[in-house]
Structure formats: structure tokens, C-alpha cells
Design a protein around this motif. Structure first.
Motif, PDB file in Angstrom:
ATOM      1  N   VAL A 108       0.842  -1.201   0.000  1.00  0.00           N
ATOM      2  CA  VAL A 108       0.000   0.000   0.000  1.00  0.00           C
ATOM      3  C   VAL A 108       0.877   1.250   0.000  1.00  0.00           C
ATOM      4  N   LEU A 109       1.888   1.279   0.855  1.00  0.00           N
ATOM      5  CA  LEU A 109       2.760   2.445   0.937  1.00  0.00           C
ATOM      6  C   LEU A 109       3.555   2.632  -0.353  1.00  0.00           C
ATOM      7  N   GLU A 110       3.968   1.536  -0.953  1.00  0.00           N
ATOM      8  CA  GLU A 110       4.738   1.622  -2.192  1.00  0.00           C
ATOM      9  C   GLU A 110       3.882   2.098  -3.362  1.00  0.00           C
ATOM     10  N   ARG A 111       2.577   1.880  -3.273  1.00  0.00           N
ATOM     11  CA  ARG A 111       1.681   2.302  -4.347  1.00  0.00           C
ATOM     12  C   ARG A 111       1.409   3.804  -4.319  1.00  0.00           C
ATOM     13  N   LEU A 112       1.779   4.467  -3.230  1.00  0.00           N
ATOM     14  CA  LEU A 112       1.571   5.906  -3.135  1.00  0.00           C
ATOM     15  C   LEU A 112       2.749   6.655  -3.756  1.00  0.00           C
ATOM     16  N   PRO A 113       2.484   7.541  -4.716  1.00  0.00           N
ATOM     17  CA  PRO A 113       3.582   8.344  -5.272  1.00  0.00           C
ATOM     18  C   PRO A 113       3.989   9.434  -4.288  1.00  0.00           C
ATOM     19  N   ASN A 114       5.005  10.209  -4.622  1.00  0.00           N
ATOM     20  CA  ASN A 114       5.388  11.301  -3.732  1.00  0.00           C
ATOM     21  C   ASN A 114       4.268  12.346  -3.706  1.00  0.00           C
TER      22      ASN A 114
END
Length: 213
Positions: free
Chosen positions: A5-11
Motif C-alpha cells: 500500500v505504501l509503495e503504491r503511493l507516489p510522492n
């Protein structure tokens, strides 16, 4: 799954742009504000922007962007982690415990409904990664983050697929792709996506949305 989930969020810069794009498309496709799935308020508070996902079924995702960083509050009303599923109707320990004070304070506005939460994700402006509250989640139980983060559509193809199901419309992929790629939204584009709408009203709403980056 949590790391995923965290990796799927862009900056935050890219995330803010994505949320504005989706809010713009919702404004064009859905003239009833209360039925919109994605929305964006440029001047929510001084220096703070707010993006929101609301599926109309009791679940929501709120993202606040500030100079200090960004914070995401999610609420899956069917999750066993919901305060309404607890004996004391309290927020589960760990959801907010590690959030920096300058970010958690952004949630204090009554309209945010801070206690309606099943997960919290944040990123200070000095961070290189997103962080999530450390909560003991029983096996087989979901906090709703996978589902709600999945409602941020990173590609025009994903948005079109969503619009077909939610709005029961078939927006032009070519035109949606232009908006995703920062092409200026013209009267022609609005008319292609939503023939017969009040173009002037749409443009006025979009102007408020795109006032500043």
C-alpha cells in the motif's frame, strides 16, 4: 500488504496532481457535487489543500497537503478496526500514535471527523517514504487501506474503467489521457466528455481547483 500500500503511493507532488486531475474529471462528468467520488479543495486552510475520496457508501479517504508534509486518513465503515466496532467506540491504539504533531493537528477540524478512522498514513516534507500507524491487525482483517488507496487512479485507463462503472458513462480515453498529461481543459474537451452540460459553470469550478499548483 501494508508495504505494498505504501509503495503504491507516489510522492506528495505527484499525488496532489493525480487528485486534482481526478477531481477535475469528476467536476466535468458529474454536475451533482454530492455524487462526486473525487474532490479537491485548494484553500482548505491557510497553506493547506484537501483531497477527498467518498464512495457514497460510508467509506472515505481524506488527504491533506501542507508545507510540513501530507497526511492521509482513511475510513472503511465495514472494517473490524472501525471505532464503531469497538466496545468503547475508540480509535484503535497505534493508528495516530506515531504521527508527527504538526501533521495530526491538521485533522482537528470537525469536518474531517478525525475519530472516523481505520488507518492513517503520513509523510513529512523531509521524508523520502510514507509511514503508517503500527496497529495489530488480526489475520484476515482489513483496515481498508488496500481498497481505498486503490481508488486513486494512476492512469487514464483506470479512471475510464472506474467512470464506466460509477458514473455509467464512457468517457473518451484519448480525452481523459490529455487531462492526465496536463493538456489545458477547453470548452471542446468539456463538451466531448459531457455533452449538454453548462460549460461556463464547469470552467468556473475548474478555475477554483487549478488556482495554484
Amino acid at each position: 500488504m501494508e508495504v505494498n500500500v505504501l509503495e503504491r503511493l507516489p510522492n506528495p507532488i505527484i499525488l496532489k496532481k493525480l487528485m486534482k486531475v481526478q477531481a477535475s474529471l469528476n467536476i466535468i462528468l458529474c454536475r451533482d457535487e454530492w455524487l462526486r467520488y473525487h474532490s479537491f479543495v485548494q484553500d482548505w486552510d491557510e497553506g493547506v489543500c484537501m483531497a477527498k475520496i467518498d464512495n457514497g457508501a460510508g467509506d472515505h479517504l481524506i488527504i491533506l497537503f501542507s508545507p510540513e508534509g501530507s497526511i492521509i486518513k482513511g475510513f472503511d465503515h465495514e472494517s473490524e478496526l472501525s471505532p464503531y466496532a469497538q466496545d468503547e467506540h475508540q480509535v484503535l491504539q497505534g493508528i495516530y500514535d506515531d504521527v508527527p504533531k504538526e501533521l495530526v493537528s491538521l485533522l482537528e477540524d470537525d469536518a474531517i471527523e478525525k475519530d472516523d478512522v481505520t488507518f492513517c498514513i503520513w509523510r513529512k516534507s523531509s521524508d523520502v517514504n510514507w509511514h503508517k500507524g503500527k496497529v495489530e491487525i488480526p489475520l484476515g482483517v482489513s483496515d481498508g487501506s488496500d481498497f481505498l488507496i486503490g481508488c486513486i487512479f494512476h492512469t487514464p485507463e483506470d479512471f475510464v474503467e472506474f467512470a464506466e462503472g460509477y458514473f455509467e458513462l464512457s468517457p473518451s480515453l484519448e480525452v481523459v489521457a490529455k487531462i492526465y498529461n496536463d493538456f489545458p481543459i477547453t470548452e471542446e474537451i468539456i463538451n466531448i466528455l459531457n455533452p449538454g452540460c453548462d460549460v461556463k459553470e464547469v470552467l468556473q469550478e475548474l478555475e477554483l481547483l487549478r488556482l495554484r499548483s
